[in-house]
Design a protein around this motif. Structure first.
Motif, PDB file in Angstrom:
ATOM      1  N   GLY A 138      21.607  -6.510   1.728  1.00  0.00           N
ATOM      2  CA  GLY A 138      20.767  -7.348   0.732  1.00  0.00           C
ATOM      3  C   GLY A 138      19.784  -8.329   1.209  1.00  0.00           C
ATOM      4  N   ALA A 139      19.658  -8.266   2.722  1.00  0.00           N
ATOM      5  CA  ALA A 139      18.540  -9.334   3.283  1.00  0.00           C
ATOM      6  C   ALA A 139      17.221  -8.888   2.949  1.00  0.00           C
ATOM      7  CB  ALA A 139      18.801  -8.933   4.735  1.00  0.00           C
ATOM      8  N   ALA A 140      16.341 -10.014   2.714  1.00  0.00           N
ATOM      9  CA  ALA A 140      15.003  -9.790   2.541  1.00  0.00           C
ATOM     10  C   ALA A 140      14.262  -9.474   3.900  1.00  0.00           C
ATOM     11  CB  ALA A 140      14.339 -11.215   2.108  1.00  0.00           C
ATOM     12  N   LEU A 141      13.141  -8.995   3.882  1.00  0.00           N
ATOM     13  CA  LEU A 141      12.285  -8.185   4.864  1.00  0.00           C
ATOM     14  C   LEU A 141      12.118  -9.375   6.005  1.00  0.00           C
ATOM     15  CD1 LEU A 141       9.675  -6.287   3.200  1.00  0.00           C
ATOM     16  CD2 LEU A 141      11.819  -5.471   4.190  1.00  0.00           C
ATOM     17  N   SER A 142      12.220 -10.702   5.482  1.00  0.00           N
ATOM     18  CA  SER A 142      12.016 -11.877   6.573  1.00  0.00           C
ATOM     19  C   SER A 142      13.210 -12.313   7.296  1.00  0.00           C
ATOM     20  CB  SER A 142      11.376 -13.032   6.038  1.00  0.00           C
ATOM     21  OG  SER A 142      12.138 -13.497   5.018  1.00  0.00           O
ATOM     22  N   GLU A 143      14.528 -11.585   6.790  1.00  0.00           N
ATOM     23  CA  GLU A 143      15.826 -12.312   7.236  1.00  0.00           C
ATOM     24  C   GLU A 143      16.721 -11.208   7.839  1.00  0.00           C
ATOM     25  OE1 GLU A 143      17.165 -13.678   3.793  1.00  0.00           O
ATOM     26  OE2 GLU A 143      15.953 -15.320   3.560  1.00  0.00           O
ATOM     27  N   PHE A 144      16.103  -9.815   7.973  1.00  0.00           N
ATOM     28  CA  PHE A 144      17.061  -8.666   8.373  1.00  0.00           C
ATOM     29  C   PHE A 144      17.547  -8.928   9.763  1.00  0.00           C
ATOM     30  CE2 PHE A 144      13.023  -6.394   8.432  1.00  0.00           C
ATOM     31  CZ  PHE A 144      13.200  -5.955   9.456  1.00  0.00           C
ATOM     32  N   ASP A 145      18.601  -8.481  10.261  1.00  0.00           N
ATOM     33  CA  ASP A 145      18.709  -8.125  11.883  1.00  0.00           C
ATOM     34  C   ASP A 145      18.363  -6.931  12.245  1.00  0.00           C
ATOM     35  OD1 ASP A 145      20.130 -10.602  12.069  1.00  0.00           O
ATOM     36  OD2 ASP A 145      22.161  -9.713  11.661  1.00  0.00           O
ATOM     37  N   TRP A 146      18.623  -5.598  11.191  1.00  0.00           N
ATOM     38  CA  TRP A 146      18.115  -4.440  11.498  1.00  0.00           C
ATOM     39  C   TRP A 146      18.001  -3.640  10.101  1.00  0.00           C
ATOM     40  CZ3 TRP A 146      21.390  -0.636   9.429  1.00  0.00           C
ATOM     41  CH2 TRP A 146      22.670  -1.323   9.439  1.00  0.00           C
ATOM     42  N   ARG A 147      17.117  -2.534  10.163  1.00  0.00           N
ATOM     43  CA  ARG A 147      16.707  -1.883   9.094  1.00  0.00           C
ATOM     44  C   ARG A 147      16.403  -0.529   9.089  1.00  0.00           C
ATOM     45  NH1 ARG A 147      11.542  -1.736   5.276  1.00  0.00           N
ATOM     46  NH2 ARG A 147      12.571  -1.672   3.188  1.00  0.00           N
ATOM     47  N   LEU A 148      16.968   0.312   8.327  1.00  0.00           N
ATOM     48  CA  LEU A 148      16.486   1.885   8.354  1.00  0.00           C
ATOM     49  C   LEU A 148      15.965   2.193   7.339  1.00  0.00           C
ATOM     50  CD1 LEU A 148      16.945   4.474  10.163  1.00  0.00           C
ATOM     51  CD2 LEU A 148      19.179   4.554   9.062  1.00  0.00           C
ATOM     52  N   SER A 149      14.891   2.987   7.302  1.00  0.00           N
ATOM     53  CA  SER A 149      14.199   3.237   6.033  1.00  0.00           C
ATOM     54  C   SER A 149      13.440   4.464   6.316  1.00  0.00           C
ATOM     55  CB  SER A 149      13.263   2.153   5.494  1.00  0.00           C
ATOM     56  OG  SER A 149      12.388   1.663   6.459  1.00  0.00           O
ATOM     57  N   LYS A 203       1.056  -1.122   0.003  1.00  0.00           N
ATOM     58  CA  LYS A 203      -0.158   0.129   0.046  1.00  0.00           C
ATOM     59  C   LYS A 203       0.645   1.250  -0.085  1.00  0.00           C
ATOM     60  CE  LYS A 203      -3.946  -2.058   2.127  1.00  0.00           C
ATOM     61  NZ  LYS A 203      -4.782  -1.847   0.923  1.00  0.00           N
ATOM     62  N   GLY A 204       2.081   1.142  -0.225  1.00  0.00           N
ATOM     63  CA  GLY A 204       3.059   2.335  -0.222  1.00  0.00           C
ATOM     64  C   GLY A 204       4.316   1.879  -0.585  1.00  0.00           C
ATOM     65  N   GLU A 205       5.231   2.892  -0.505  1.00  0.00           N
ATOM     66  CA  GLU A 205       6.568   2.686  -1.116  1.00  0.00           C
ATOM     67  C   GLU A 205       7.523   3.140   0.168  1.00  0.00           C
ATOM     68  OE1 GLU A 205       8.571   3.304  -5.304  1.00  0.00           O
ATOM     69  OE2 GLU A 205       8.493   5.261  -4.157  1.00  0.00           O
ATOM     70  N   THR A 206       8.617   2.413   0.275  1.00  0.00           N
ATOM     71  CA  THR A 206       9.627   2.696   1.166  1.00  0.00           C
ATOM     72  C   THR A 206      10.945   2.941   0.695  1.00  0.00           C
ATOM     73  OG1 THR A 206       8.551   1.309   2.975  1.00  0.00           O
ATOM     74  CG2 THR A 206      11.022   1.488   3.086  1.00  0.00           C
ATOM     75  N   VAL A 207      11.678   3.682   0.949  1.00  0.00           N
ATOM     76  CA  VAL A 207      13.050   4.039   0.744  1.00  0.00           C
ATOM     77  C   VAL A 207      14.067   3.870   1.573  1.00  0.00           C
ATOM     78  CG1 VAL A 207      14.679   6.137   0.174  1.00  0.00           C
ATOM     79  CG2 VAL A 207      12.376   6.402  -0.416  1.00  0.00           C
ATOM     80  N   GLU A 208      14.996   2.678   1.273  1.00  0.00           N
ATOM     81  CA  GLU A 208      15.821   1.743   2.343  1.00  0.00           C
ATOM     82  C   GLU A 208      17.037   2.528   2.223  1.00  0.00           C
ATOM     83  OE1 GLU A 208      15.830  -2.609   2.741  1.00  0.00           O
ATOM     84  OE2 GLU A 208      17.706  -2.272   1.571  1.00  0.00           O
ATOM     85  N   ILE A 209      17.322   2.893   3.467  1.00  0.00           N
ATOM     86  CA  ILE A 209      18.608   3.661   3.696  1.00  0.00           C
ATOM     87  C   ILE A 209      19.875   2.660   4.032  1.00  0.00           C
ATOM     88  CG2 ILE A 209      20.081   5.303   5.005  1.00  0.00           C
ATOM     89  CD1 ILE A 209      17.304   6.831   5.780  1.00  0.00           C
ATOM     90  N   ALA A 210      19.635   1.420   4.746  1.00  0.00           N
ATOM     91  CA  ALA A 210      20.813   0.758   5.175  1.00  0.00           C
ATOM     92  C   ALA A 210      19.876  -0.572   5.619  1.00  0.00           C
ATOM     93  CB  ALA A 210      21.566   1.184   6.219  1.00  0.00           C
TER      94      ALA A 210
END
Length: 202
Positions: A30-41, A18-25
């Motif tokens: 390269g991790a998928a959304l189900s696999e990341f340790d952390w994410r900044l967006s 339902k929208g768009e995210t801009v991923e910073i780190a």
């Protein structure tokens, strides 16, 4: 120390489509959304709607631009404003949002619950101030034009640029163009490590 320019941030659809995210780190890179340790967006919120569920994820959200968001967190009403501080909540919660005073852009830090700690602090500044490097990873996200200074090196940041600082990187000074500036400082550390306090103006 690594510059992450706004032009290089990766755009991708929201998990709920339902929208768009801009991923910073993201970690691992390269991790998928189900696999990341952390994410900044960052995400743009232009109309009322639900947040994507992220079970097992701790989230921290701050407003980058626009008036703010009226959030409903599992039945609790919380207002997050442009010049206010960040709010923390669990990705397991049912969250809906309503932007006010026009479209809103937010900064969102997500970490694995129990494994990492997360924090976002709004840092308006006048003059110069020194930013200590934490035990974990620190990101400086510019909301206005500013300069990051280390010894004789001057690194300009434009709005929505980010600077990544890792353990072992030197302390840096922040200065604004014309004196005033504003940044968001996002920190991630392992749950066994303390979060370093943010600086006071000097």
């Amino acid at each position: 120390m690594k510059l992450l320019s706004a032009a290089g941030h990766r755009c991708m659809p929201w998990k709920n489509g339902k929208g768009e995210t801009v991923e910073i780190a993201i970690s691992p890179e390269g991790a998928a959304l189900s696999e990341f340790d952390w994410r900044l967006s960052m995400a743009s919120v232009t109309e009322p709607g639900p947040f994507s569920p992220f079970p097992g994820i701790a989230r921290v959200l701050a407003i980058v631009s626009g008036g703010g968001l009226q959030l409903t967190l599992s039945g609790r009403d919380v207002r997050v404003e442009r010049h206010g501080q960040a709010i923390a909540f669990s990705g397991t919660e049912t969250v809906t949002s309503v932007p006010f005073d026009g479209p809103v852009r937010d900064l969102n830090l997500m970490v694995r619950e129990g494994r990492y700690l997360a924090g976002i602090e709004r840092l308006p500044g006048e003059g110069s101030q020194t930013l200590a490097v934490a035990e974990g990873v620190t990101f400086i996200v510019a909301l206005s034009s500013c300069r990051v200074i280390h010894e004789n090196t001057v690194l300009p940041l434009e709005p929505l640029d980010a600077l990544r600082l890792d353990p072992g990187d030197p302390q840096v000074r922040l200065e604004g163009d014309g004196g005033h500036y504003e940044v968001l400082v996002a920190r991630v550390s392992e749950a066994s490590l303390p979060m370093t306090d943010l600086p006071e103006a000097n």
